[in-house]
Design a protein around this motif. Sequence first.
Motif, short mmCIF file in Angstrom:
data_model
loop_
_atom_site.label_atom_id
_atom_site.label_comp_id
_atom_site.label_asym_id
_atom_site.label_seq_id
_atom_site.Cartn_x
_atom_site.Cartn_y
_atom_site.Cartn_z
N ALA A 64 -24.27 66.17 120.27
CA ALA A 64 -24.90 66.37 121.59
C ALA A 64 -26.41 66.50 121.48
CB ALA A 64 -24.31 67.62 122.26
N GLY A 65 -26.90 67.05 120.37
CA GLY A 65 -28.33 67.26 120.21
C GLY A 65 -29.14 65.99 120.16
N VAL A 66 -28.56 64.89 119.70
CA VAL A 66 -29.30 63.63 119.64
C VAL A 66 -28.88 62.67 120.75
CG1 VAL A 66 -29.82 63.73 117.19
CG2 VAL A 66 -27.67 62.70 117.93
N LEU A 67 -27.71 62.88 121.34
CA LEU A 67 -27.24 61.96 122.38
C LEU A 67 -27.82 62.30 123.76
CD1 LEU A 67 -23.48 61.58 121.36
CD2 LEU A 67 -25.29 59.85 121.17
N ASP A 68 -28.30 63.53 123.92
CA ASP A 68 -28.94 63.93 125.19
C ASP A 68 -28.05 63.64 126.40
OD1 ASP A 68 -31.25 64.76 123.86
OD2 ASP A 68 -32.11 62.74 123.93
N GLY A 69 -26.77 63.91 126.26
CA GLY A 69 -25.86 63.74 127.38
C GLY A 69 -25.29 62.34 127.54
N HIS A 70 -25.72 61.40 126.72
CA HIS A 70 -25.20 60.03 126.80
C HIS A 70 -23.84 59.94 126.09
CE1 HIS A 70 -28.79 57.94 128.41
NE2 HIS A 70 -29.42 58.97 127.88
N PRO A 71 -22.98 59.04 126.56
CA PRO A 71 -21.66 58.91 125.94
C PRO A 71 -21.68 58.04 124.70
CG PRO A 71 -21.84 57.36 127.74
CD PRO A 71 -23.13 58.16 127.74
N LEU A 72 -20.68 58.22 123.85
CA LEU A 72 -20.39 57.26 122.79
C LEU A 72 -19.34 56.29 123.31
CD1 LEU A 72 -20.17 59.65 119.71
CD2 LEU A 72 -21.94 57.92 120.14
N ILE A 73 -19.46 55.03 122.90
CA ILE A 73 -18.59 53.97 123.43
C ILE A 73 -17.91 53.28 122.27
CG2 ILE A 73 -18.48 51.92 124.90
CD1 ILE A 73 -21.35 52.74 125.87
N GLY A 74 -16.61 53.14 122.36
CA GLY A 74 -15.86 52.42 121.34
C GLY A 74 -15.26 51.16 121.94
N ARG A 75 -15.55 50.02 121.33
CA ARG A 75 -14.93 48.77 121.81
C ARG A 75 -13.43 48.81 121.53
NH1 ARG A 75 -18.78 45.25 123.34
NH2 ARG A 75 -20.79 45.20 122.24
N ASP A 76 -12.69 47.93 122.22
CA ASP A 76 -11.25 47.84 121.98
C ASP A 76 -11.02 47.54 120.50
OD1 ASP A 76 -10.77 48.24 124.63
OD2 ASP A 76 -10.55 46.11 125.12
N GLY A 77 -10.15 48.31 119.91
CA GLY A 77 -9.85 48.10 118.49
C GLY A 77 -10.75 48.88 117.55
N ALA A 78 -11.77 49.57 118.09
CA ALA A 78 -12.65 50.36 117.22
C ALA A 78 -11.84 51.46 116.55
CB ALA A 78 -13.79 50.96 118.03
N SER A 79 -11.94 51.57 115.25
CA SER A 79 -11.16 52.56 114.51
C SER A 79 -11.93 53.00 113.28
CB SER A 79 -9.81 51.97 114.11
OG SER A 79 -9.98 50.84 113.25
N TRP A 80 -11.50 54.10 112.71
CA TRP A 80 -12.09 54.58 111.48
C TRP A 80 -11.66 53.69 110.32
CZ3 TRP A 80 -15.50 58.68 110.95
CH2 TRP A 80 -15.71 59.46 112.10
N LEU A 81 -12.61 53.39 109.47
CA LEU A 81 -12.36 52.51 108.32
C LEU A 81 -12.96 53.12 107.07
CD1 LEU A 81 -13.56 49.18 110.04
CD2 LEU A 81 -11.17 49.87 109.72
N ASN A 82 -12.62 52.56 105.93
CA ASN A 82 -13.31 52.82 104.68
C ASN A 82 -13.94 51.51 104.23
OD1 ASN A 82 -10.95 54.91 104.76
ND2 ASN A 82 -12.40 55.72 103.28
N PHE A 83 -15.24 51.55 103.92
CA PHE A 83 -15.94 50.30 103.64
C PHE A 83 -15.36 49.60 102.42
CE2 PHE A 83 -19.30 47.56 102.04
CZ PHE A 83 -19.65 46.89 103.19
N ARG A 84 -15.23 48.29 102.53
CA ARG A 84 -14.67 47.47 101.46
C ARG A 84 -15.79 46.61 100.85
NH1 ARG A 84 -9.18 46.08 101.95
NH2 ARG A 84 -9.65 43.85 101.82
N THR A 85 -16.14 46.92 99.61
CA THR A 85 -17.13 46.12 98.89
C THR A 85 -16.41 44.97 98.21
OG1 THR A 85 -18.57 48.02 98.51
CG2 THR A 85 -18.88 46.12 97.07
N LEU A 86 -16.76 43.75 98.60
CA LEU A 86 -16.07 42.55 98.14
C LEU A 86 -16.96 41.74 97.21
CD1 LEU A 86 -13.89 40.15 100.20
CD2 LEU A 86 -15.88 39.21 99.04
N THR A 87 -16.40 41.31 96.10
CA THR A 87 -17.08 40.39 95.18
C THR A 87 -16.12 39.27 94.81
OG1 THR A 87 -16.38 41.66 93.22
CG2 THR A 87 -18.52 42.23 94.20
N ASN A 88 -16.68 38.17 94.32
CA ASN A 88 -15.88 37.03 93.89
C ASN A 88 -16.32 36.56 92.51
OD1 ASN A 88 -14.05 35.97 96.22
ND2 ASN A 88 -15.98 36.50 97.21
N ARG A 89 -15.37 36.16 91.71
CA ARG A 89 -15.68 35.63 90.38
C ARG A 89 -16.39 34.28 90.50
NH1 ARG A 89 -10.81 35.65 88.42
NH2 ARG A 89 -10.37 33.49 88.98
N ALA A 90 -16.02 33.49 91.51
CA ALA A 90 -16.66 32.19 91.76
C ALA A 90 -16.95 32.08 93.25
CB ALA A 90 -15.74 31.05 91.31
N TRP A 91 -17.94 31.26 93.59
CA TRP A 91 -18.33 31.09 94.99
C TRP A 91 -18.06 29.69 95.52
CZ3 TRP A 91 -23.56 33.74 96.57
CH2 TRP A 91 -23.48 35.11 96.30
#
Length: 398
Positions: A228-255
């Motif tokens: 609330a201290g930084v939002l100053d009364g403004h809402p947070l908005i989540g798009r359809d399907g917005a969910s909590w995730l864990n970031f996936r760092t992806l690498t490939n042996r070949a490109w």
Amino acid sequence: MKVVCVGGGPAGLYLAILLKRQDPAHEITVHERNPEGSTYGWGVTYWRGLLDRLREHDVASARAIEEASVRWHEGVARVGDLTARQRGDEGFGIGRHRLLTLLADRARTLGVRLEYESEIGAPPADADLVVAADGVHSALRAHHAGHFGTEVTTGRNPYIWLGTTKVFDAFTFAFTETGHGWIWAYGYGYGDGHSTCVVECSPETFTGLGLDRADRGEGLALLEKLFAGVLDGHPLIGRDGASWLNFRTLTNRAWHHGNLVLLGDAAHTTHYSIGAGTTLALEDAMCLARALREHGRLPDALAAYERRRRAELLSAQSAARYSARWYENLPRYIHLPPHRMFALLGQRHSPLLPYVPPQLYYGLDKAAGRLEALRRLKRWLGPRAARTLQARSAARRG
């Protein structure tokens, strides 16, 4: 050359623009599985260096992107009720939807064919070059999974990508202490009266606050209360399907494999906390276009692209790893005075920081900064001192 690009994100669209500019005779089609105008996410960030490179490659699209962006020159860190603000590099924010619209319009103007709601699951057989720009879960890459050797490392902290009608005037970091540990947000404006707000916390805080069990409305209400201290009364908005995730760092042996080449998130990902995902995707497109221009044989061009981009990405990938680690070890830094914590937040890419006591590192960094300032002063004074001595010597001779 007949080019089929699968994926209508920034990387695929910008590559199509560059290739069409290099040779208008290229037959280029971009296939995007989603309807035109739909996108995930909110705003994306980039920095002055990218804008300069965009101008070098295509002035028209660079000008349109800059005009549609908001900019900031400061960063703000709010730790509880304490705030620190400091000047930084010039940063920019633009809505992802707006960015894609501008790139799509430019591509069409140049004669690129855009096919929306068109899903390609296997590499087309009649193309000279097939570009897999279809993201982390690339279907084209999966078609040759054994060759590409994809590896995914899942990060520790859960996060969620949200929007807000609060327009931040600087890149804002907000840290809130709860009874279950710290939770924090990154916020930045991107135009149209909105900002992106990414919220992150440790797994223990996530479950302790009940965010793992809350429905969408309950979760947003709790986060609005915590920030609330930084939002100053403004809402947070989540798009359809917005969910909590864990970031996936992806690498490939070949490109690349045959005439199939990976681009953007299909080739690599870097942790969102360094704000470089869109920049790296666009730079992939620049590098691939350059390689195709410089090498007459397609195998040589794809090999050169992969070799060059792997080398260029080393620093960004290292920065992303250490940045993610900084947040995963937040209790090590959070109780420093806000200006010191903010200074080390800016140093989170350093491979040395995790191994040096934070207060000592801060002191060493300040001392190094003073030494660099002295070096700059000496470089500035040197020619002037020399001219003064020369003038005095001439006066004595006269």
